[in-house]
Design a protein around this motif. Structure first.
Motif, PDB file in Angstrom:
ATOM      1  N   ASP A  33       1.240   5.501   6.986  1.00  0.00           N
ATOM      2  CA  ASP A  33       2.437   5.648   7.794  1.00  0.00           C
ATOM      3  C   ASP A  33       3.694   5.212   7.056  1.00  0.00           C
ATOM      4  O   ASP A  33       4.795   5.436   7.523  1.00  0.00           O
ATOM      5  CB  ASP A  33       2.307   4.820   9.082  1.00  0.00           C
ATOM      6  CG  ASP A  33       1.169   5.327   9.955  1.00  0.00           C
ATOM      7  OD1 ASP A  33       0.889   6.532   9.915  1.00  0.00           O
ATOM      8  OD2 ASP A  33       0.572   4.513  10.656  1.00  0.00           O
ATOM      9  N   SER A  34       3.514   4.531   5.915  1.00  0.00           N
ATOM     10  CA  SER A  34       4.672   4.025   5.183  1.00  0.00           C
ATOM     11  C   SER A  34       4.389   4.071   3.686  1.00  0.00           C
ATOM     12  O   SER A  34       3.380   4.598   3.254  1.00  0.00           O
ATOM     13  CB  SER A  34       4.984   2.595   5.627  1.00  0.00           C
ATOM     14  OG  SER A  34       3.897   1.745   5.308  1.00  0.00           O
ATOM     15  N   ALA A  35       5.284   3.485   2.937  1.00  0.00           N
ATOM     16  CA  ALA A  35       5.151   3.479   1.479  1.00  0.00           C
ATOM     17  C   ALA A  35       3.890   2.729   1.043  1.00  0.00           C
ATOM     18  O   ALA A  35       3.426   1.814   1.713  1.00  0.00           O
ATOM     19  CB  ALA A  35       6.378   2.830   0.861  1.00  0.00           C
ATOM     20  N   CYS A  36       3.356   3.133  -0.078  1.00  0.00           N
ATOM     21  CA  CYS A  36       2.196   2.482  -0.675  1.00  0.00           C
ATOM     22  C   CYS A  36       2.692   1.540  -1.769  1.00  0.00           C
ATOM     23  O   CYS A  36       3.441   1.952  -2.650  1.00  0.00           O
ATOM     24  CB  CYS A  36       1.260   3.534  -1.258  1.00  0.00           C
ATOM     25  SG  CYS A  36      -0.155   2.826  -2.110  1.00  0.00           S
ATOM     26  N   ARG A  37       2.262   0.284  -1.697  1.00  0.00           N
ATOM     27  CA  ARG A  37       2.676  -0.721  -2.668  1.00  0.00           C
ATOM     28  C   ARG A  37       1.476  -1.124  -3.520  1.00  0.00           C
ATOM     29  O   ARG A  37       0.523  -1.711  -3.000  1.00  0.00           O
ATOM     30  CB  ARG A  37       3.270  -1.921  -1.943  1.00  0.00           C
ATOM     31  CG  ARG A  37       4.553  -1.552  -1.186  1.00  0.00           C
ATOM     32  CD  ARG A  37       4.958  -2.617  -0.197  1.00  0.00           C
ATOM     33  NE  ARG A  37       3.939  -2.917   0.786  1.00  0.00           N
ATOM     34  CZ  ARG A  37       3.807  -2.310   1.978  1.00  0.00           C
ATOM     35  NH1 ARG A  37       4.627  -1.363   2.326  1.00  0.00           N
ATOM     36  NH2 ARG A  37       2.860  -2.658   2.808  1.00  0.00           N
ATOM     37  N   GLN A  77       9.899   2.476  -8.173  1.00  0.00           N
ATOM     38  CA  GLN A  77       9.349   3.611  -7.439  1.00  0.00           C
ATOM     39  C   GLN A  77       8.606   4.505  -8.413  1.00  0.00           C
ATOM     40  O   GLN A  77       9.116   4.851  -9.475  1.00  0.00           O
ATOM     41  CB  GLN A  77      10.455   4.398  -6.745  1.00  0.00           C
ATOM     42  CG  GLN A  77       9.917   5.490  -5.861  1.00  0.00           C
ATOM     43  CD  GLN A  77      10.992   6.127  -4.987  1.00  0.00           C
ATOM     44  OE1 GLN A  77      12.156   5.794  -5.077  1.00  0.00           O
ATOM     45  NE2 GLN A  77      10.572   7.052  -4.144  1.00  0.00           N
ATOM     46  N   GLU A  79       6.284   7.349  -7.189  1.00  0.00           N
ATOM     47  CA  GLU A  79       6.368   8.652  -6.539  1.00  0.00           C
ATOM     48  C   GLU A  79       7.211   8.472  -5.290  1.00  0.00           C
ATOM     49  O   GLU A  79       7.743   7.397  -5.036  1.00  0.00           O
ATOM     50  CB  GLU A  79       4.972   9.157  -6.156  1.00  0.00           C
ATOM     51  CG  GLU A  79       4.125   9.595  -7.314  1.00  0.00           C
ATOM     52  CD  GLU A  79       2.820  10.230  -6.855  1.00  0.00           C
ATOM     53  OE1 GLU A  79       2.658  10.527  -5.656  1.00  0.00           O
ATOM     54  OE2 GLU A  79       1.958  10.434  -7.704  1.00  0.00           O
ATOM     55  N   GLN A  80       7.280   9.510  -4.486  1.00  0.00           N
ATOM     56  CA  GLN A  80       8.134   9.471  -3.301  1.00  0.00           C
ATOM     57  C   GLN A  80       7.901   8.225  -2.465  1.00  0.00           C
ATOM     58  O   GLN A  80       8.830   7.517  -2.128  1.00  0.00           O
ATOM     59  CB  GLN A  80       7.912  10.720  -2.447  1.00  0.00           C
ATOM     60  CG  GLN A  80       8.797  10.755  -1.220  1.00  0.00           C
ATOM     61  CD  GLN A  80       8.643  12.027  -0.434  1.00  0.00           C
ATOM     62  OE1 GLN A  80       8.076  12.987  -0.889  1.00  0.00           O
ATOM     63  NE2 GLN A  80       9.155  12.031   0.776  1.00  0.00           N
ATOM     64  N   ASP A  81       6.661   7.939  -2.120  1.00  0.00           N
ATOM     65  CA  ASP A  81       6.360   6.781  -1.287  1.00  0.00           C
ATOM     66  C   ASP A  81       5.384   5.823  -1.957  1.00  0.00           C
ATOM     67  O   ASP A  81       4.630   5.124  -1.283  1.00  0.00           O
ATOM     68  CB  ASP A  81       5.780   7.237   0.056  1.00  0.00           C
ATOM     69  CG  ASP A  81       6.830   7.851   0.956  1.00  0.00           C
ATOM     70  OD1 ASP A  81       7.990   7.414   0.892  1.00  0.00           O
ATOM     71  OD2 ASP A  81       6.498   8.775   1.723  1.00  0.00           O
ATOM     72  N   VAL A  82       5.372   5.784  -3.282  1.00  0.00           N
ATOM     73  CA  VAL A  82       4.489   4.888  -4.021  1.00  0.00           C
ATOM     74  C   VAL A  82       5.338   4.000  -4.919  1.00  0.00           C
ATOM     75  O   VAL A  82       6.144   4.490  -5.716  1.00  0.00           O
ATOM     76  CB  VAL A  82       3.457   5.667  -4.873  1.00  0.00           C
ATOM     77  CG1 VAL A  82       2.558   4.712  -5.643  1.00  0.00           C
ATOM     78  CG2 VAL A  82       2.621   6.595  -3.992  1.00  0.00           C
ATOM     79  N   TYR A  83       5.130   2.686  -4.767  1.00  0.00           N
ATOM     80  CA  TYR A  83       5.876   1.712  -5.568  1.00  0.00           C
ATOM     81  C   TYR A  83       4.903   0.870  -6.373  1.00  0.00           C
ATOM     82  O   TYR A  83       3.836   0.480  -5.881  1.00  0.00           O
ATOM     83  CB  TYR A  83       6.709   0.801  -4.652  1.00  0.00           C
ATOM     84  CG  TYR A  83       7.798   1.559  -3.942  1.00  0.00           C
ATOM     85  CD1 TYR A  83       9.068   1.646  -4.495  1.00  0.00           C
ATOM     86  CD2 TYR A  83       7.546   2.203  -2.746  1.00  0.00           C
ATOM     87  CE1 TYR A  83      10.066   2.372  -3.857  1.00  0.00           C
ATOM     88  CE2 TYR A  83       8.544   2.932  -2.098  1.00  0.00           C
ATOM     89  CZ  TYR A  83       9.797   3.006  -2.662  1.00  0.00           C
ATOM     90  OH  TYR A  83      10.781   3.722  -2.038  1.00  0.00           O
ATOM     91  N   ASP A 109      -0.540  -3.036  -0.743  1.00  0.00           N
ATOM     92  CA  ASP A 109      -1.558  -2.186  -0.139  1.00  0.00           C
ATOM     93  C   ASP A 109      -2.778  -2.107  -1.049  1.00  0.00           C
ATOM     94  O   ASP A 109      -3.900  -1.945  -0.582  1.00  0.00           O
ATOM     95  CB  ASP A 109      -0.997  -0.775   0.088  1.00  0.00           C
ATOM     96  CG  ASP A 109       0.152  -0.793   1.071  1.00  0.00           C
ATOM     97  OD1 ASP A 109      -0.056  -1.235   2.211  1.00  0.00           O
ATOM     98  OD2 ASP A 109       1.259  -0.390   0.687  1.00  0.00           O
TER      99      ASP A 109
END
Length: 148
Positions: A33-37, A77, A79-83, A109
């Motif tokens: 549902d949100s960014a992956c850390r 960052q 990818e788009q939602d991967v940090y 995560d």
């Protein structure tokens, strides 16, 4: 870079990284549902920053040196939602580094625990770090969220 390219990049680094690549691929393919850390973990100087640079293909994105270099968690960052998070090495000698690292572990995560095989087996200090991470997640989530 796509998730598939990221996993392929890690897998190409050698057979010892195959399991890590599979763990990351499984995790990144889970619905979120949100960014992956993704956070690295380990003692001082096993190659945490170097591994992240190799994964991204961007030499120098994360500071890497033969001496203590990373003292503050660096977030980039991927990818788009991967940090990706580069943490200081944990050591009883520099407790501020430990506090900085554990704060990132709590937000993560997925944790990539980095150990330099040229140094032999896991040290007691490294086992202490892994035990601390296990206490954060619990035994069941530890096996899902940590790759070594």
């Amino acid at each position: 870079m796509t998730t598939k390219q990221l996993v392929a990049s890690i897998d190409k680094m050698g057979p010892q990284f195959h399991e890590m690549a599979q763990s990351i691929e499984s995790y990144l393919n889970m619905p979120v549902d949100s960014a992956c850390r993704i956070v690295n973990a380990g003692a001082m100087n096993p190659g945490k920053s170097t591994l992240l640079n190799a994964i991204t293909g961007k030499d120098g994105l994360f500071k890497a040196a033969d001496v203590r270099q990373t003292v503050v968690t660096q977030k980039e960052q991927w990818e788009q939602d991967v940090y990706l998070y580069d943490t200081p090495g944990c050591s009883s000698a520099v407790l501020k580094d430990d506090d900085e690292s554990y704060a990132a572990f709590r937000e993560s995560d997925l944790i990539m625990f980095v150990h330099n095989l040229m140094n032999g087996g896991l040290t007691l200090a490294e086992l202490k770090i892994l035990t601390g991470i296990r206490e954060i997640y619990g035994a069941e989530d530890f096996s899902l969220r940590v790759c070594i």
